[in-house]
Design a protein around this motif. Structure first.
Motif, short mmCIF file in Angstrom:
data_model
loop_
_atom_site.label_atom_id
_atom_site.label_comp_id
_atom_site.label_asym_id
_atom_site.label_seq_id
_atom_site.Cartn_x
_atom_site.Cartn_y
_atom_site.Cartn_z
N HIS A 1 -1.84 -11.85 19.04
CA HIS A 1 -0.78 -12.16 18.08
C HIS A 1 -0.33 -13.61 18.23
O HIS A 1 -0.16 -14.35 17.24
CB HIS A 1 0.42 -11.23 18.31
CG HIS A 1 0.12 -9.81 18.01
ND1 HIS A 1 0.55 -8.76 18.80
CD2 HIS A 1 -0.62 -9.23 17.02
CE1 HIS A 1 0.13 -7.61 18.31
NE2 HIS A 1 -0.60 -7.88 17.22
N PHE A 2 -0.12 -14.01 19.50
CA PHE A 2 0.32 -15.40 19.75
C PHE A 2 -0.74 -16.41 19.28
O PHE A 2 -0.41 -17.43 18.67
CB PHE A 2 0.60 -15.60 21.25
CG PHE A 2 1.70 -14.73 21.78
CD1 PHE A 2 2.79 -14.40 20.99
CD2 PHE A 2 1.64 -14.21 23.07
CE1 PHE A 2 3.81 -13.58 21.49
CE2 PHE A 2 2.64 -13.42 23.58
CZ PHE A 2 3.73 -13.10 22.77
N ALA B 1 -0.33 -21.75 12.33
CA ALA B 1 0.67 -22.82 12.24
C ALA B 1 0.00 -24.19 12.35
O ALA B 1 0.35 -25.13 11.61
CB ALA B 1 1.72 -22.65 13.34
N PHE B 2 -0.96 -24.30 13.25
CA PHE B 2 -1.67 -25.58 13.40
C PHE B 2 -2.42 -25.93 12.10
O PHE B 2 -2.42 -27.08 11.65
CB PHE B 2 -2.69 -25.50 14.54
CG PHE B 2 -2.07 -25.58 15.92
CD1 PHE B 2 -0.70 -25.78 16.08
CD2 PHE B 2 -2.86 -25.44 17.05
CE1 PHE B 2 -0.14 -25.84 17.35
CE2 PHE B 2 -2.30 -25.51 18.32
CZ PHE B 2 -0.94 -25.70 18.47
N ALA B 3 -3.05 -24.92 11.50
CA ALA B 3 -3.81 -25.17 10.27
C ALA B 3 -2.88 -25.55 9.12
O ALA B 3 -3.15 -26.50 8.38
CB ALA B 3 -4.64 -23.94 9.92
N ILE B 4 -1.78 -24.77 8.95
CA ILE B 4 -0.85 -25.06 7.85
C ILE B 4 -0.15 -26.39 8.08
O ILE B 4 0.08 -27.17 7.15
CB ILE B 4 0.19 -23.92 7.72
CG1 ILE B 4 -0.53 -22.62 7.28
CG2 ILE B 4 1.29 -24.29 6.72
CD1 ILE B 4 0.39 -21.40 7.27
N LEU C 1 2.84 -32.34 16.25
CA LEU C 1 2.31 -31.23 17.05
C LEU C 1 3.44 -30.47 17.73
O LEU C 1 3.44 -29.23 17.77
CB LEU C 1 1.32 -31.77 18.09
CG LEU C 1 0.73 -30.75 19.08
CD1 LEU C 1 -0.08 -29.69 18.34
CD2 LEU C 1 -0.14 -31.45 20.11
N ALA C 2 4.41 -31.21 18.26
CA ALA C 2 5.54 -30.56 18.94
C ALA C 2 6.37 -29.73 17.97
O ALA C 2 6.79 -28.59 18.28
CB ALA C 2 6.41 -31.63 19.61
N LEU C 3 6.62 -30.25 16.76
CA LEU C 3 7.41 -29.51 15.77
C LEU C 3 6.68 -28.26 15.31
O LEU C 3 7.29 -27.19 15.14
CB LEU C 3 7.71 -30.42 14.57
CG LEU C 3 8.69 -31.58 14.85
CD1 LEU C 3 8.79 -32.48 13.63
CD2 LEU C 3 10.07 -31.03 15.24
N ALA D 1 7.85 -24.46 15.75
CA ALA D 1 7.96 -23.48 14.66
C ALA D 1 7.20 -22.21 15.00
O ALA D 1 7.68 -21.08 14.73
CB ALA D 1 7.41 -24.10 13.37
N ALA D 2 5.99 -22.37 15.59
CA ALA D 2 5.21 -21.18 15.98
C ALA D 2 5.96 -20.38 17.04
O ALA D 2 5.96 -19.12 17.01
CB ALA D 2 3.85 -21.62 16.51
N CYS D 3 6.62 -21.06 17.96
CA CYS D 3 7.40 -20.38 18.99
C CYS D 3 8.55 -19.59 18.35
O CYS D 3 8.84 -18.44 18.73
CB CYS D 3 7.94 -21.39 19.99
SG CYS D 3 9.02 -20.67 21.26
#
Length: 614
Positions: A40-41, A48-51, A70-72, A76-78
């Motif tokens: 899931h993670f 998120a990286f792709a979008i 990358l940090a943002l 967001a993924a977190c």
């Protein structure tokens, strides 16, 4: 990159778990609740990286803004993971999720940084270049000093320059040593033997400061082999001999064969009258004039004004000087003729020169025989215009460039240059301006000189034309002549004629044969030499001093500069003769030669009656 990022995200999750639970590794509830949701993670982060465009970034050129993105995106993924953990009751520690996000940024960002470092590293660049670049010829480097090592590194960075096989050096202590894996295997006298033994295809002389007879001998030894021979030299605008970026490899030319010992200058003496001053060079676009301008710029004048009638050469010189010394360097190019006194006055008013080098002149002997009036108008009365204008505008120092053809002249050009020397002495006596002349012989590579003519004839398949088998001339390089002119300007007294030491004269026939062999031919075997006879006004040999001057010649502080004694002349008679010469120059006929003969002792005009213009 997706696979690499998935692996790094898993590693980040594992270390986040260890940090959150103090290194707990057993099959506990925390372990099960954390790693049962690994996919899931991964899915959330990779989506998120792709979008977020992480895979659209060219990381080789990434900066701080890309790392922030990358940090943002990881943040967001977190946040999505925390929301799903709450809604779906995954029972995953939120502190662990935050640590996972931080470690993901660190590992994914570090992977990009490492790749960027590898892509930009010299090692990888060299490996890629070695794989893509064709390998050059087998190379022998003559000189195992700093320059030789620099050349070796050049070849390692760019294999197309050559494969260094061995060094040759005159130092006994360097024999059999290795430099970056390349051995020193002999001395210069061993070059032919080593070239054959190691199948050398090209020799590069990497001793930039080698001059004179030592360079001549080395070049001759290299030419005993069938190898291509080149030389590593210092760029002219590189002040430090050890400034490695200022070196480049070029083909040998005939100047290398005639090289003389390097000129030693009293730079302090030159600086005193050039630095911070306004300097004017007439004929500044010509061979000697342009080199004078290059040398003058080294001494930081307040303003350098190039004055020339031919705009193309002057424009090219301006572009060169601005490229070499900076776009804002104090150089101006003004177009005009020294025959136009009004234009000279305008230039003097505008530039207010303190030093004037007068290099403007017609110099081609055969052409001036057919156009004697033009030689007189430009050489004699152009010089008089420059002297009068300079004197009227407060010029401190006037330096005339003269020629050995002014000594016992047998041609119109030489006679006119002798009159210009007399003009300099005349104005030295009636003006507060310090006036002097500098007399020297032929310069290698100047416009219309014999070497470019020979080279063109050889390239066209011959024959090579020499006027007479016994004709001899003095030669020096253009930079050497320009440097000594500057030096003479600093040490000569007003009214002096400085004579440059031209070394030993060179037989033109020998020069032609040497140049033919340089291009790979054999004289009179596959490249003919034809003797055409002396041209009108041409002598078998040139002289730098008259008999009277030779007996009373003075040495100066510089070993290559002598001063000829001042010749006595009646100023009133000289003025009347100038007036007669001006009148004679109104017609292009024998009257010009007669008027010059009346002024110049020793002028042996071959055609007393002159030649009518066509």
């Amino acid at each position: 990159m997706l696979l690499i990022d998935a692996m790094l995200l898993c590693i980040a999750l594992y270390f986040a778990y260890l940090l959150r639970f103090d290194g707990e590794t057993g099959q506990t509830a925390n372990y099960y609740s954390t790693f049962s949701h690994t996919f899931h993670f991964l899915g959330i982060y990779l989506v998120a990286f792709a979008i977020g465009g992480v895979y659209d970034i060219l990381w080789r050129y990434a900066g701080g803004s890309e790392v922030m993105r990358l940090a943002l995106i990881s943040g967001a993924a977190c946040a999505v993971c925390v929301v799903l953990d709450t809604l779906l009751v995954w029972n995953v520690s939120r502190g662990l999720l935050v640590m996972h996000a931080l470690l993901s940024v660190a590992l994914v960002g570090a992977s990009r940084l490492v790749w960027r470092m590898l892509k930009n590293s010299a090692w990888l660049q060299n490996r890629l270049r070695h794989r893509e670049t064709p390998v050059g010829p087998r190379l022998m480097i003559v000189g195992a000093g700093n320059a030789g090592v620099y050349l070796l590194n050049m070849c390692k960075n760019d294999p197309s320059l050559g494969q260094p096989i061995l060094f040759v050096d005159s130092s006994q202590r360097k024999q059999k040593l290795r430099i970056h894996g390349v051995a020193v295997r002999g001395r210069p006298e061993d070059i032919p033997k080593l070239a054959a033994k190691y199948d050398i295809q090209e020799i590069v002389i990497a001793v930039p400061n080698l001059r004179g007879s030592a360079l001549n001998a080395l070049v001759e030894t290299c030419k005993e082999t069938p190898c291509r021979v080149r030389i590593l030299i210092q760029m002219q605008n590189s002040d430090d001999a050890q400034d490695k970026p200022g070196m480049f490899v070029r083909e040998l030319n005939i100047s290398d064969f005639l090289s003389r010992d390097e000129v030693t200058l009293d730079t302090q003496g030159i600086s005193e009258y050039i630095t911070g001053k306004s300097v004017l060079v007439t004929g500044g676009g010509g061979s000697i004039g342009s080199e004078l301008c290059r040398q003058i710029m080294r001494f930081s004048p307040r303003l350098l004004t190039v004055f020339d009638f031919y705009e193309n050469c002057a424009y090219e010189l301006e572009c060169e000087l601005k490229q070499r010394f900076g776009r804002d360097c104090p150089v101006r190019v003004l177009i005009g003729s020294v025959r136009d006194r009004q234009r000279l006055d305008e230039v003097m008013d505008d530039c207010k020169p303190q030093v004037l080098f007068h290099a403007a002149a017609h110099k081609h002997v055969p052409l001036m025989e057919d156009s004697p009036a033009e030689a007189v108008k430009n050489n004699v009365f152009g010089t008089r215009n420059a002297l009068e204008s300079a004197s009227a505008h407060g010029v401190d120092r006037f330096v005339l460039l003269s020629t050995d053809k002014a000594v016992n002249p047998t041609n119109i050009m030489g006679a006119t240059k002798r009159v210009t020397e007399m003009l300099v002495q005349y104005y030295a006596g009636k003006s507060e301006m310090k006036c002097m002349a500098v007399r020297f012989g032929n310069v290698l590579g100047s416009h219309g000189s014999v070497i470019p003519l020979f080279e063109r004839q050889i390239r066209e398949g011959g024959p090579v034309t020499v006027t007479h088998p016994d004709i001899i001339r003095y030669f020096m390089t253009i930079p050497e002549a320009a440097q000594l002119v500057l030096q003479a300007g600093s040490i000569a007294r007003s009214g002096s004629i400085c004579v440059l030491d031209m070394g030993e004269p060179v037989r033109i026939d020998d020069l032609a044969r040497q140049l033919i062999r340089f291009y790979g031919y054999e004289p009179n075997v596959n490249m003919d030499i034809v003797y055409t006879g002396l041209r009108p006004g041409e002598k078998l040999y040139e002289e730098l001093l008259t008999d009277r001057e030779r007996d009373r010649m003075e040495r100066t502080a510089h070993e290559k500069i002598m001063i000829a004694p001042v010749a006595e002349q009646d100023d009133a008679v000289f003025q009347r003769q100038l007036a007669a010469l001006l009148t004679a120059a109104e017609r292009n006929d024998g009257g010009v030669s007669a008027a010059l003969a009346a002024m110049v002792p020793g002028f042996l005009a071959e055609n007393e009656a002159g030649t009518e213009s066509a």
